[in-house]
Motif scaffolding. Structure first.
Motif: not given
Length: 329
Positions: A243-251
């Protein structure tokens, strides 16, 4: 180096405060923030009035059309805020940026696939109800790792890595990560969840373990009660890395080259939409929590602070909900 805000508090707390003060100074835009807030409130009200995700989106469970619905549902709030950047003449370059549209489609195709993925149900069809229920819930919690994290790591290696001199891996690297600034925040989360556990909507939804069939699974296989419980809670905690990888990492980190710091505000909408179907208290808190953790990720170029806070939040909810049920019983 950072110029700390005050001398009386500890340096690592000053560092966090510096991030927030710096971000507001650089990216606060009254019309943008007000319009975004009104938009999020309207979306939140609409979802809870008509129960949009549970009633309409989940109606297509197992259908490929659900993938398209989730794509629109997750991409819409992100694109809306980007549209506000254009309307208010804050950033219009993203419209003509091939990189923006590549990241946009790759990211939201992956997250919508992860949210709509049900193909594992067929593999579990031969299991009896007790085993199928527990294993299915474990797989559901593992999807953010298996689908989102792995897919975007492949994308990073092929596309982003040649462009990223710092080799941040969308914030997954551990170089120069300092845990100490987050210790105080974890304490605040602990106290906040303790108070929030007295709200009925949270204790009705948590602890999640009671709803996954782990107790029956342990009884059927003659396991100690703690074995499926620890297994589920560990997988549950691990899911927040995805979850963190997508929202804070990728986005956030991934879109920073195109949107700058405004990508934090654009990320908040999809993150709130992720919480539809959960208690309204959690949906509202996701707006502020996602915003603050997004700022930390934007300046630190790490997602580990968000991972630590997110896992702490989830486990504290489980813990306090257990205590509430034990007390009420």
């Amino acid at each position: 180096m950072f110029q700390y805000i005050g001398s009386s508090s500890s340096p690592w707390m000053n560092k966090l405060l510096h991030y927030f003060k710096r971000y507001i100074g650089e990216y606060f835009h009254p019309k943008l923030y007000l319009t975004t807030l009104l938009f999020l409130v309207a979306c939140l009200a609409f979802n809870f009035l008509v129960d949009f995700e549970n009633t309409y989106v989940d109606h297509y469970y197992g259908s490929s059309f659900r993938w398209l619905l989730y794509f629109g549902m997750m991409a819409f709030p992100f694109l809306f805020v980007c549209g506000l950047l254009y309307v208010f003449d804050i950033n219009r370059t993203w419209v003509y940026s091939r990189e923006f549209w590549l990241l946009f489609f790759v990211g939201f195709v992956v997250i919508s696939l992860e949210r709509s993925f049900t193909y594992h149900d067929g593999l579990l069809a031969e299991l009896d109800y007790v085993d199928r229920k527990f294993v299915r819930r474990l797989i559901a919690k593992f999807k953010p790792i298996f689908i989102t994290l792995f897919s975007l790591l492949v994308f990073y290696y092929c596309y982003e890595r040649p462009r990223d001199q710092n080799r941040s891996w969308y914030g997954l690297h551990i170089k120069a990560f300092d845990f100490k600034p987050y210790a105080f925040l974890i304490l605040l989360v602990f106290l906040g969840i303790g108070v929030a556990s007295f709200l009925g909507d949270l204790t009705q939804y948590y602890p999640r373990y009671l709803k996954v069939g782990g107790i029956n699974f342990a009884g059927k296989h003659e396991l100690s009660a703690w074995v499926p419980m620890v297994t589920y809670e560990m997988v549950y905690g691990l899911s927040f890395l995805g979850v963190e990888f997508f929202f804070r990492g990728f986005l956030v980190i991934g879109f920073a080259r195109v949107l700058g710091g405004y990508t934090v505000l654009a990320m908040v909408g999809p993150y709130m939409f992720l919480h539809f179907g959960k208690p309204i208290t959690e949906c509202v808190s996701s707006i502020f929590g996602g915003y603050l953790i997004g700022i930390l990720a934007y300046y630190s170029r790490h997602i580990w602070g968000g991972v630590i806070l997110h896992v702490s939040l989830a486990w504290f909810m489980e813990f306090f909900a257990w205590l509430q049920k034990l007390y009420n019983d």
